[in-house]
Design a protein around this motif. Structure first.
Motif, PDB file in Angstrom:
ATOM      1  N   ILE A  20       7.972  -6.531 -16.255  1.00 43.39           N
ATOM      2  CA  ILE A  20       8.608  -7.779 -16.676  1.00 43.39           C
ATOM      3  C   ILE A  20       8.347  -8.868 -15.634  1.00 43.39           C
ATOM      4  N   GLY A  21       8.038 -10.046 -16.105  1.00 48.76           N
ATOM      5  CA  GLY A  21       7.877 -11.198 -15.224  1.00 48.76           C
ATOM      6  C   GLY A  21       6.745 -11.033 -14.231  1.00 48.76           C
ATOM      7  N   ARG A  22       7.019 -11.433 -13.010  1.00 51.68           N
ATOM      8  CA  ARG A  22       5.994 -11.429 -11.965  1.00 51.68           C
ATOM      9  C   ARG A  22       6.140 -10.267 -10.999  1.00 51.68           C
ATOM     10  N   ASN A  23       6.877  -9.264 -11.386  1.00 52.39           N
ATOM     11  CA  ASN A  23       7.051  -8.101 -10.510  1.00 52.39           C
ATOM     12  C   ASN A  23       5.710  -7.494 -10.133  1.00 52.39           C
ATOM     13  N   ILE A  24       5.686  -6.867  -8.985  1.00 53.42           N
ATOM     14  CA  ILE A  24       4.524  -6.089  -8.595  1.00 53.42           C
ATOM     15  C   ILE A  24       4.621  -4.781  -9.354  1.00 53.42           C
ATOM     16  N   ARG A  25       3.530  -4.398  -9.964  1.00 53.79           N
ATOM     17  CA  ARG A  25       3.556  -3.258 -10.874  1.00 53.79           C
ATOM     18  C   ARG A  25       3.281  -1.929 -10.193  1.00 53.79           C
ATOM     19  N   TRP A  26       2.479  -1.959  -9.106  1.00 59.83           N
ATOM     20  CA  TRP A  26       2.129  -0.690  -8.465  1.00 59.83           C
ATOM     21  C   TRP A  26       1.573  -0.957  -7.074  1.00 59.83           C
ATOM     22  N   ASN A  27       1.313   0.135  -6.365  1.00 62.08           N
ATOM     23  CA  ASN A  27       0.710   0.063  -5.034  1.00 62.08           C
ATOM     24  C   ASN A  27      -0.670  -0.587  -5.100  1.00 62.08           C
ATOM     25  N   PHE A  28      -1.043  -1.219  -4.020  1.00 59.78           N
ATOM     26  CA  PHE A  28      -2.347  -1.863  -3.858  1.00 59.78           C
ATOM     27  C   PHE A  28      -2.520  -3.095  -4.737  1.00 59.78           C
ATOM     28  N   THR A  29      -1.424  -3.802  -4.982  1.00 58.29           N
ATOM     29  CA  THR A  29      -1.508  -5.135  -5.554  1.00 58.29           C
ATOM     30  C   THR A  29      -1.847  -6.060  -4.394  1.00 58.29           C
ATOM     31  N   LYS A  30      -2.777  -6.983  -4.620  1.00 55.15           N
ATOM     32  CA  LYS A  30      -3.277  -7.823  -3.538  1.00 55.15           C
ATOM     33  C   LYS A  30      -3.106  -9.297  -3.882  1.00 55.15           C
ATOM     34  N   PHE A  31      -2.838 -10.084  -2.836  1.00 57.37           N
ATOM     35  CA  PHE A  31      -2.722 -11.532  -2.981  1.00 57.37           C
ATOM     36  C   PHE A  31      -3.712 -12.189  -2.032  1.00 57.37           C
TER      37      PHE A  31
ATOM     38  N   PHE B  17      -4.700   5.180  -5.554  1.00 57.04           N
ATOM     39  CA  PHE B  17      -5.514   4.073  -5.061  1.00 57.04           C
ATOM     40  C   PHE B  17      -5.669   4.085  -3.539  1.00 57.04           C
ATOM     41  N   THR B  18      -5.221   5.141  -2.882  1.00 62.60           N
ATOM     42  CA  THR B  18      -5.266   5.202  -1.419  1.00 62.60           C
ATOM     43  C   THR B  18      -6.688   5.079  -0.882  1.00 62.60           C
ATOM     44  N   TYR B  19      -7.675   5.466  -1.660  1.00 59.45           N
ATOM     45  CA  TYR B  19      -9.071   5.306  -1.242  1.00 59.45           C
ATOM     46  C   TYR B  19      -9.393   3.853  -0.900  1.00 59.45           C
ATOM     47  N   GLN B  20      -8.583   2.922  -1.403  1.00 59.95           N
ATOM     48  CA  GLN B  20      -8.842   1.506  -1.158  1.00 59.95           C
ATOM     49  C   GLN B  20      -8.649   1.118   0.305  1.00 59.95           C
ATOM     50  N   TYR B  21      -7.943   1.933   1.082  1.00 58.11           N
ATOM     51  CA  TYR B  21      -7.866   1.656   2.520  1.00 58.11           C
ATOM     52  C   TYR B  21      -9.280   1.550   3.093  1.00 58.11           C
ATOM     53  N   GLU B  22     -10.132   2.467   2.695  1.00 56.04           N
ATOM     54  CA  GLU B  22     -11.518   2.485   3.165  1.00 56.04           C
ATOM     55  C   GLU B  22     -12.281   1.261   2.671  1.00 56.04           C
ATOM     56  N   ASP B  23     -12.107   0.930   1.398  1.00 59.67           N
ATOM     57  CA  ASP B  23     -12.772  -0.245   0.834  1.00 59.67           C
ATOM     58  C   ASP B  23     -12.327  -1.515   1.548  1.00 59.67           C
ATOM     59  N   MET B  24     -11.045  -1.615   1.824  1.00 60.02           N
ATOM     60  CA  MET B  24     -10.517  -2.788   2.522  1.00 60.02           C
ATOM     61  C   MET B  24     -11.070  -2.875   3.941  1.00 60.02           C
ATOM     62  N   GLN B  25     -11.223  -1.721   4.585  1.00 61.09           N
ATOM     63  CA  GLN B  25     -11.786  -1.709   5.935  1.00 61.09           C
ATOM     64  C   GLN B  25     -13.215  -2.237   5.927  1.00 61.09           C
TER      65      GLN B  25
ATOM     66  N   THR C  94       0.827  -1.206   0.000  1.00 55.98           N
ATOM     67  CA  THR C  94       0.000   0.000   0.000  1.00 55.98           C
ATOM     68  C   THR C  94       0.862   1.257   0.000  1.00 55.98           C
ATOM     69  N   ALA C  95       0.222   2.386  -0.155  1.00 57.11           N
ATOM     70  CA  ALA C  95       0.908   3.676  -0.102  1.00 57.11           C
ATOM     71  C   ALA C  95      -0.080   4.742   0.357  1.00 57.11           C
ATOM     72  N   SER C  96       0.428   5.693   1.107  1.00 60.36           N
ATOM     73  CA  SER C  96      -0.426   6.715   1.719  1.00 60.36           C
ATOM     74  C   SER C  96      -0.768   7.871   0.787  1.00 60.36           C
TER      75      SER C  96
ATOM     76  N   LYS D 235      -4.858 -16.213  -5.689  1.00 61.19           N
ATOM     77  CA  LYS D 235      -5.062 -15.252  -6.771  1.00 61.19           C
ATOM     78  C   LYS D 235      -4.319 -13.957  -6.488  1.00 61.19           C
ATOM     79  N   ARG D 236      -3.963 -13.282  -7.553  1.00 57.24           N
ATOM     80  CA  ARG D 236      -3.345 -11.957  -7.486  1.00 57.24           C
ATOM     81  C   ARG D 236      -4.309 -10.965  -8.123  1.00 57.24           C
ATOM     82  N   PHE D 237      -4.503  -9.839  -7.442  1.00 56.96           N
ATOM     83  CA  PHE D 237      -5.357  -8.780  -7.958  1.00 56.96           C
ATOM     84  C   PHE D 237      -4.512  -7.540  -8.193  1.00 56.96           C
ATOM     85  N   GLU D 238      -4.670  -6.945  -9.343  1.00 54.35           N
ATOM     86  CA  GLU D 238      -3.962  -5.710  -9.655  1.00 54.35           C
ATOM     87  C   GLU D 238      -4.657  -4.535  -8.966  1.00 54.35           C
TER      88      GLU D 238
END
Length: 181
Positions: free
Chosen positions: A141-152, A37-45, A31-33, A162-165
């Protein structure tokens, strides 16, 4: 190796074994502050409040690798998330998720499930792809995490399902969680 073999650090320096979450369904995310996608903190809560009693744990790991969007330390991030978004799920200390300094838990997660193809259907997806391609091409490239709020998503036996972008619909994430509960 199992997910339960990994150790993680809380912002106060306390070390915690992932064994703590055995028999729980986990949604683990970087995550990142200060991210779009920071609004996702609320969605996750909201997901946490809805499903925690049924066995869901959401684990948040602040990361400053993507555009320096989490410059604060882990403790400050944890406090901000609690005050701004009402977050009550665990927020751990800052980690890196790609490269030679990547936390071993994230190396494990990345290699347990395939990385989905980067979709470019919406304007947000296109802008994110272009930004990553221009500034962080190695993350595509490959299986790198592409950005903040990637979820497993991890099932109750510790298997990474599963991995969610970052731009995956919360409805799709909730549906996948419900299938495991």
């Amino acid at each position: 190796m199992s997910i339960y073999n990994y150790l993680v650090e809380k912002p106060n320096g306390e070390i915690l074994s992932m064994e703590t979450y055995r028999n729980k369904i986990m949604l683990i995310m970087n995550t990142a502050s200060q991210c779009q996608f920071t609004y996702q903190y609320e969605d996750m809560q909201k997901l946490y409040e809805k499903y925690q009693q049924k066995g869901l744990e959401i684990l948040s790991f602040p990361c400053d690798q993507f555009g320096n969007q989490n410059p604060e330390d882990g403790e400050t991030t944890k406090t901000q998330c609690k005050l701004q978004y009402g977050v009550s799920y665990p927020i751990f200390d800052k980690v890196e998720v790609n490269g030679v300094k990547a936390h071993s838990l994230f190396n494990y997660l990345k290699h347990e499930v395939d990385c989905p193809e980067f979709e470019k259907h919406s304007m947000q997806q296109k802008l994110l792809f272009n930004h990553i391609q221009e500034n962080y091409p190695d993350y595509l490239i490959g299986r790198n995490i592409r950005w903040n709020f990637t979820k497993f998503l991890v099932d109750s036996t510790g298997k990474v399902i599963k991995r969610f972008e970052p731009d995956t619909s919360m409805l799709d994430i909730e549906k996948a969680i419900e299938e495991l509960l």
